[in-house]
Design an enzyme around this catalytic site. Sequence first.
Site, PDB file in Angstrom:
ATOM      1  N   SER A 156     -17.978 -47.109 -43.948  1.00 42.55           N
ATOM      2  CA  SER A 156     -16.680 -46.488 -43.689  1.00 42.55           C
ATOM      3  C   SER A 156     -16.697 -44.977 -43.908  1.00 42.55           C
ATOM      4  O   SER A 156     -15.809 -44.273 -43.411  1.00 42.55           O
ATOM      5  CB  SER A 156     -15.602 -47.122 -44.565  1.00 42.55           C
ATOM      6  N   ASP A 405      -7.099 -45.581 -53.435  1.00 39.69           N
ATOM      7  CA  ASP A 405      -8.357 -45.367 -52.719  1.00 39.69           C
ATOM      8  C   ASP A 405      -8.910 -44.028 -53.184  1.00 39.69           C
ATOM      9  O   ASP A 405      -8.418 -42.963 -52.807  1.00 39.69           O
ATOM     10  CB  ASP A 405      -8.129 -45.358 -51.208  1.00 39.69           C
ATOM     11  N   HIS A 408     -12.601 -42.946 -50.055  1.00 34.31           N
ATOM     12  CA  HIS A 408     -12.464 -42.271 -48.767  1.00 34.31           C
ATOM     13  C   HIS A 408     -11.689 -40.970 -48.944  1.00 34.31           C
ATOM     14  O   HIS A 408     -11.195 -40.666 -50.031  1.00 34.31           O
ATOM     15  CB  HIS A 408     -11.773 -43.198 -47.763  1.00 34.31           C
TER      16      HIS A 408
END
Length: 437
Positions: A156, A405, A408
């Site tokens: 990702s 998160d 990311h």
Amino acid sequence: MGKDHHQPYSFAKKLLPWTLYTILPIAIFRLYFYPLQLPQSATDQLPLNTPIILTSFSSSSPPPFSSSLSQEEERADETPCDYTNGNWVHDKMGPLYNGTTCGTIKEGQNCITHGRPDFDYLYWRWQPKECKLPRFDPNIFLELLSNKHLAFVGDSMARNQLESLLCILSTVSTPNLVYRNGEDNKFRKWNFASHNVNISVYWSPFLVNGIEKSNSLNYNKLYLDRIDEKWGADLEHMDMLVLSVGHWFLHPAVYFEGDSVLGCHYCPELNHTEIGFYGVLRKALKTTLKTILERRGSSNNNLDVFVTTFSPAHFEGEWDKAGACPKIKPYKEGEKVLEGMDAEMRNLEVEEVDLAKENAKQLKRLRLEALDVSKLSLMRPDGHPGPYMLPNPFANGIKERVQNDCVHWCLPGPVDTWNQILLQIIKRWEGQSWRGE
């Protein structure tokens, strides 16, 4: 009558030498103190910020080195800059694009749309200590990749970097989505018709062949001796490759080589030898780069390969136990050191790229480089979505536990700098290529 007719002519004839005697010293004086500057080429007469759009070229005959580069940048390109050594400095110019109108950002990284209230994280730029890192010029990037295919392959983080690049390029050219497949848009391809540039993303979190864990399988299965053909089968059609791998190797997994089990990581319910993931990641990357060299070694087309190094997470606490990343400012130089797992992951990736570069020296049409972003990313704990991976997480008041998160990156955000450095390396390579170095 005839005598009067010749009088003006005689007067002019007498006056001309005196005029020349007067003008000539002035002209010599002017040239001595103010030498005449002659343009080297037509492009020197253009303003410095004028974009130069090249007409289309075939992939086998790339465009000449872009004259959009300033002389200062060209001199800097002759000696590679150490982009790992620097500081984040405040930048009033702000982000390279508007995240609310970009259109390609994964929802979980669209921090502005999800209500993140602070915007200071958008106003920082990375300043290397020994050189300048120019602001990303999307026109130059598209020029240099005209008629080429750039593929982002990996986990990702590869997608995060891809979407950053798409957003930047979208400010000057419209990307057309020409292919989509797989759950959660794991395989996509865009075309920028203005320069016939293709940019794609391949979901392959291990780079090598693997079976991801599922409801019926509590661990990943990795086959370390062969690459994932979901991207490997298209290798011959790629001109540039950006690999990103690391975070998925932290998950429980069983490792295979051929039909033999080498061991496992964090699988106490299985009767396998416990082995660490550092060696496994190294073996997977070694297999990947070795396969690329073997398959492209006999090709007549150029291939540039980048490995984006490990990007540290910034959880304060365990990620699955209300761990968060609440900081709203970058770390200062010396305040945070790349160490432990983050340093190990980064170091082994750089080492494997260096080994592959040695093995690729005899392959004139293949170049490799580590896109070393680990340290500059470590210093940006403020750049993650945090709780804003979800829309307006505090709309109904402060909750006791909110999933964060801290892996990311918000878009726009620090990940845009990865692509700034990517462009600088591409410019340097192109400059060397067309200067015969």
